[in-house]
Every structure is written in C-alpha cells, then in structure tokens.
Design a protein around this motif. Sequence first.
Motif, PDB file in Angstrom:
ATOM      1  N   PRO A 141       0.804  -1.236   0.000  1.00 56.04           N
ATOM      2  CA  PRO A 141       0.000   0.000   0.000  1.00 56.04           C
ATOM      3  C   PRO A 141       0.833   1.280   0.000  1.00 56.04           C
ATOM      4  N   ASP A 142       2.019   1.254   0.618  1.00 55.85           N
ATOM      5  CA  ASP A 142       2.802   2.490   0.720  1.00 55.85           C
ATOM      6  C   ASP A 142       4.098   2.440  -0.082  1.00 55.85           C
ATOM      7  N   GLY A 143       4.154   1.560  -1.100  1.00 58.44           N
ATOM      8  CA  GLY A 143       5.337   1.580  -1.955  1.00 58.44           C
ATOM      9  C   GLY A 143       5.689   0.221  -2.521  1.00 58.44           C
ATOM     10  N   ASN A 144       6.847   0.194  -3.204  1.00 54.10           N
ATOM     11  CA  ASN A 144       7.343  -1.012  -3.849  1.00 54.10           C
ATOM     12  C   ASN A 144       8.320  -1.718  -2.907  1.00 54.10           C
ATOM     13  N   GLY A 145       8.066  -3.000  -2.656  1.00 50.96           N
ATOM     14  CA  GLY A 145       8.930  -3.739  -1.753  1.00 50.96           C
ATOM     15  C   GLY A 145      10.372  -3.788  -2.206  1.00 50.96           C
ATOM     16  N   LEU A 146      10.617  -3.738  -3.528  1.00 47.36           N
ATOM     17  CA  LEU A 146      11.991  -3.779  -4.028  1.00 47.36           C
ATOM     18  C   LEU A 146      12.799  -2.571  -3.569  1.00 47.36           C
ATOM     19  N   ASP A 147      12.112  -1.460  -3.272  1.00 47.00           N
ATOM     20  CA  ASP A 147      12.816  -0.271  -2.808  1.00 47.00           C
ATOM     21  C   ASP A 147      13.416  -0.465  -1.413  1.00 47.00           C
ATOM     22  N   MET A 148      12.934  -1.485  -0.698  1.00 47.30           N
ATOM     23  CA  MET A 148      13.445  -1.741   0.652  1.00 47.30           C
ATOM     24  C   MET A 148      14.723  -2.591   0.637  1.00 47.30           C
ATOM     25  N   LEU A 149      15.056  -3.188  -0.504  1.00 45.20           N
ATOM     26  CA  LEU A 149      16.195  -4.099  -0.561  1.00 45.20           C
ATOM     27  C   LEU A 149      17.520  -3.464  -0.156  1.00 45.20           C
ATOM     28  N   PRO A 150      17.872  -2.270  -0.664  1.00 46.21           N
ATOM     29  CA  PRO A 150      19.150  -1.687  -0.245  1.00 46.21           C
ATOM     30  C   PRO A 150      19.234  -1.474   1.263  1.00 46.21           C
ATOM     31  N   ARG A 151      18.109  -1.052   1.872  1.00 45.61           N
ATOM     32  CA  ARG A 151      18.109  -0.840   3.324  1.00 45.61           C
ATOM     33  C   ARG A 151      18.326  -2.154   4.063  1.00 45.61           C
ATOM     34  N   LEU A 152      17.666  -3.218   3.611  1.00 43.74           N
ATOM     35  CA  LEU A 152      17.826  -4.521   4.254  1.00 43.74           C
ATOM     36  C   LEU A 152      19.260  -5.031   4.089  1.00 43.74           C
ATOM     37  N   ARG A 153      19.839  -4.811   2.918  1.00 42.29           N
ATOM     38  CA  ARG A 153      21.175  -5.320   2.641  1.00 42.29           C
ATOM     39  C   ARG A 153      22.235  -4.648   3.497  1.00 42.29           C
ATOM     40  N   HIS A 154      22.007  -3.373   3.858  1.00 40.07           N
ATOM     41  CA  HIS A 154      23.008  -2.613   4.604  1.00 40.07           C
ATOM     42  C   HIS A 154      22.749  -2.600   6.112  1.00 40.07           C
ATOM     43  N   MET A 155      21.843  -3.455   6.576  1.00 34.82           N
ATOM     44  CA  MET A 155      21.624  -3.556   8.019  1.00 34.82           C
ATOM     45  C   MET A 155      22.834  -4.205   8.685  1.00 34.82           C
ATOM     46  N   ALA A 156      22.970  -3.982   9.993  1.00 30.54           N
ATOM     47  CA  ALA A 156      24.101  -4.555  10.725  1.00 30.54           C
ATOM     48  C   ALA A 156      24.103  -6.078  10.615  1.00 30.54           C
ATOM     49  N   SER A 157      22.915  -6.698  10.688  1.00 32.70           N
ATOM     50  CA  SER A 157      22.791  -8.147  10.501  1.00 32.70           C
ATOM     51  C   SER A 157      21.727  -8.388   9.437  1.00 32.70           C
ATOM     52  N   PRO A 158      22.093  -8.283   8.159  1.00 28.70           N
ATOM     53  CA  PRO A 158      21.093  -8.339   7.095  1.00 28.70           C
ATOM     54  C   PRO A 158      20.422  -9.703   7.003  1.00 28.70           C
ATOM     55  N   PRO A 159      19.096  -9.732   6.882  1.00 35.59           N
ATOM     56  CA  PRO A 159      18.385 -11.018   6.754  1.00 35.59           C
ATOM     57  C   PRO A 159      18.449 -11.538   5.325  1.00 35.59           C
ATOM     58  N   GLU A 160      18.129 -12.819   5.159  1.00 40.00           N
ATOM     59  CA  GLU A 160      17.955 -13.375   3.817  1.00 40.00           C
ATOM     60  C   GLU A 160      16.570 -12.952   3.326  1.00 40.00           C
ATOM     61  N   ILE A 161      16.496 -12.507   2.084  1.00 39.76           N
ATOM     62  CA  ILE A 161      15.255 -11.920   1.558  1.00 39.76           C
ATOM     63  C   ILE A 161      14.685 -12.813   0.470  1.00 39.76           C
ATOM     64  N   ILE A 162      13.415 -13.152   0.611  1.00 39.05           N
ATOM     65  CA  ILE A 162      12.700 -13.937  -0.391  1.00 39.05           C
ATOM     66  C   ILE A 162      11.542 -13.089  -0.898  1.00 39.05           C
ATOM     67  N   ILE A 163      11.591 -12.716  -2.164  1.00 39.88           N
ATOM     68  CA  ILE A 163      10.523 -11.911  -2.761  1.00 39.88           C
ATOM     69  C   ILE A 163       9.363 -12.842  -3.114  1.00 39.88           C
TER      70      ILE A 163
END
Length: 535
Positions: free
Chosen positions: A56-78
Amino acid sequence: MANVLIIDDDELFCEMLRSAMEMEGHASSAAHSLADGARLLERDVFDAVFLDVRLPDGNGLDMLPRLRHMASPPEIIIVTAAGDPDGAELAITDGAWDYVEKPASLEQMRFSLDRALRHRNRQTRQLRRPLDTGGIVGASQRLAACLERLAEAAMGDAAVLITGETGTGKELFARALHRNSRRASGPFITLDCAALSRSLLQSELFGYQRGAFTGAMESRAGLIRQAHGGTLFLDEVGELPLAQQKAFLRVLQERRFRPIGSKEEVESDFRLVAATNRNLPGMAERGAFRKDLLFRLQAVELQLPPLRERKEDIRELVTTHAERICRRDGIGAKGFDPEVFEALAAHDWPGNVRELVNVVEGALLLAREEPVVQLEHLPVPLRARMVRHRLAPGAGAAPPGIPAMVGKANATCAAAATAMPGMADQAVQWGLGGFAPGKACMPHPAAPDGPPPCPAEPSPARQPSCGTPQAWKDYRNAALGSVEKGYLHHLLLASEGNITRAARMAGLSRQRLYALLRKHGVMRQWVDDGAPDKK
C-alpha cells in the motif's frame, strides 16, 4: 529455529504462511505495509524476510538496499503475484535470495526458506573465524559489508576482482584477503600494470632465460612464478595491454607458461587478485578489454565504497593515522578541535582515504608545536567548504561544533540580514539569536524577566557600491565576521562569561575559543562594558 518476518498486504496469506513457519519451529511476525515492516525491523533481528512487491505504501523492491546494509542483514525472499523478468533480475542483483511468484505452494515457500537459512548458517560459521583486517579502519555498515564479503572470499581460491575509486584501499583489501586465506604463508606478489611499459610487461610476468635478449645476463623468474603457492595481485588491471591479456588468459586456464627464451613450460600455483578503478564491463563492450579475461577475473567481485559514502568512519580514520604519523615523526600525541571534524565531514573527498591521510599529515606538520590540531591547520579549500556548508540555504540544524544555544531567539537578525541574503534565517536555525544593537537577544539565566541588550553588538557589514570581485570578497569577509562576532557575544551571555562553560557549549577547545575572542576583540569589549568575565 529462525526468526522470520512476512511483509505482505494480504492478511490471509500472512496468517497461512505464519502458521506454516511456526509448524516448522520458526518464530514469525507479520506486517502489512513497508512502514510497519520497517518498525518491526528496528525492534528485532530477523533471519529471513518474505517480502511482497506491491504494498500500500510503496514497492517492496525499494526496501532491498536498506535490508542489505543492516548490521545483521536477513535473507530476503521476494513473494509476489506481479512477477516479471526485469523485477526478478533487479531483486537478485540487489541482494534477494529468491524470487517466488504467487500462487506458490507452502512446500515451495518452505523449500526456499530452508535453502536460505542453510546458506545463512554456513556464512555465519565462516564469519566466526577472526578476520585479520590489517590497516583497514572503520566500522560503518558499508565497510562492514565489504569485510563480510572479504571473509567469504578468503575461504576459497577463486579469482577476486576489487573495484573502487582511487584511494579507497584496494591494495589493503587485497593484502587482507591474502592474510586470511589458506595461502597466507605463501608470497604476496604485486604487479602495477600501469607502471610498466608494454615491452617490459611480458618479461616481468613470465620471466626470461639467460641470453634471451640483449642485456639478459642471467635467468630471472617472472612474477607469475614468484607467486607460486601464494597470491598474484594485479593492480590497475584495466591498464593491461590487449596483447598481454590474451597471453595471461592462457596462464589462468592452464596455470602453465613459457618464460622468454625458454623451450620448456613452467607451472605456477597461484591465486589471482586484481584491482581497478576503471569500468571493465564498459571497456569490454568497447573492445578495450577482453570479455573472456573479465569473466575469469570476476569470479568474486568486491566493490569498495568511496569515503563520501562512509563519512562516519572519518573520525576513526583521522585518529588512527594521526597516532601512526606522530609515532613515525617522533612528535607528541595530538588532540583535534571539533571544528576540524566538521570541516572534514563537509568535504567530498574525491581522493578518498588517501587524500584524507595526506590532509591529516599536513595538519600535524603545521601543528607540530601545539597540543591540539585547529581549524586553521587545515587547507583553505576545506575551511571554505565548511563555511559554505554552514551558510547553505536549507542547511537545517547546526553542524557539529556550532550547537544551538539555550532557548529560541526572539529578535530579528538585522546585522546578518544586512550582511548576506538568507543568513538571517540560517542564524535563527542555528540558534544565534539577534544581532541588531539594542534588540533582545537569547534568554539569560540572570534575567528571568527578559534578556538584556547584547553588549557592544557588531555593526552590520556595508554592501559595496561597486561590483569588483575584491569589493565583494571584502564584503563577504566582513559579513561572516559580523555573524561570528555576534555568535561569540551570545555565547558569553549564555555562559555568564564562564570560558570553560562557553567552550563546552560551543564544542570548542578553550584555546580555540580564546583565539576567536581575541580575533574579534569580544573579551575586551565585555570587560570595557562591565560584563561578567568569569573564568
């Protein structure tokens, strides 16, 4: 057991997937928007994230860079019902583990999660091994991600291509990769491809036999043979001539070569690490670099961030290299005025860490007899950029070293407004208060019913009547001096003339504050006007 986050606006799908995850023994949470997902990610650490694309508030793909640069990045399944080849490619390129199209079975979801978690566990076991970082300094997320990638690459023997701008530390990373690999006890051989002529490059790489050419008085092993059992580092590999690229490609394939003038081939077991600041894929498209060699070089690619993208590392870089330089030159340890770090943070550093170290070395030389490195010890362009940053429209809150003072200013910034357009607004944003003589200034603890007039306010700078560059330069200097002088008046007023307290409020050293007061004659005016002079 893993901690799993599901970000999807389909509540039924979320509940179904949560139940399946919990049956597998995993903890799970659900969010139905990017904002809700971000809040959960701030509160908890997740091992894996199922992420929808259309939210509803955007494209989930736009969150990928933020997730990747977290201190402990999770594995992401689209997981999405709006799958497309371009989106899938973008997702994997940006760090997603898998891309699953709806409708997908729960078995498929479990299979994808299981593979992602197995990969995560292997990666975690590898990273538990202590990493010898050598001279690599910093703790930013961008640098931490590079070190994690380095640790992964050190576990194998594949060729590594290190890319990054000049001065980002490519050779430091290459040496760290060698030290942390199984070849650490072997040699680390460096070839600067940009430093040798084409005629010498082949003899340097492959070596030669005695009498192979005029001047070859004795046989010499080439760098490829010298790297046997260790690492061969090709710096600036983009400068390697096309003729040598073809010959070197065969060496990578066969690990055999023939020295110049020799009838027999020689073997060499080495690991190849290459570095470049050039766009090799672009060069390959133009025919300036062999595509087949590029494919061999980039089995693992390590991209180093420029300093402007990890400015939070500047303070640690400065203090670490300053200690090293002081020990080398036999001078006492130095402190740094907070304004120095403000100026360094305002610079874009096109030369990256190498440029920063050179600036620090020059500043230490100028401050050799002083205990603290001050702003005036930095190059003029850096100080000018800091002033520009301070006065830039919309700069917002005060930069470090110019903290907002007590209370909200309740007077007009007449002098600042006269001195330079837009400076009055900036002065108020920084909490400097008013500068016009007789106007109310900042709240004063000794005057609860209202602040007294500012003592001996500076006169506004007079706008030049002519348009010569020198006239406007003088006008600018006078304008800045007027604002700085007014700032010092307010600082002394708010601190009741206590220099120690004033220095602490301003984030300056006492020596620096005294220098500014002497420069503008502010302390003398306070004493002449009978203002408190507490030290």
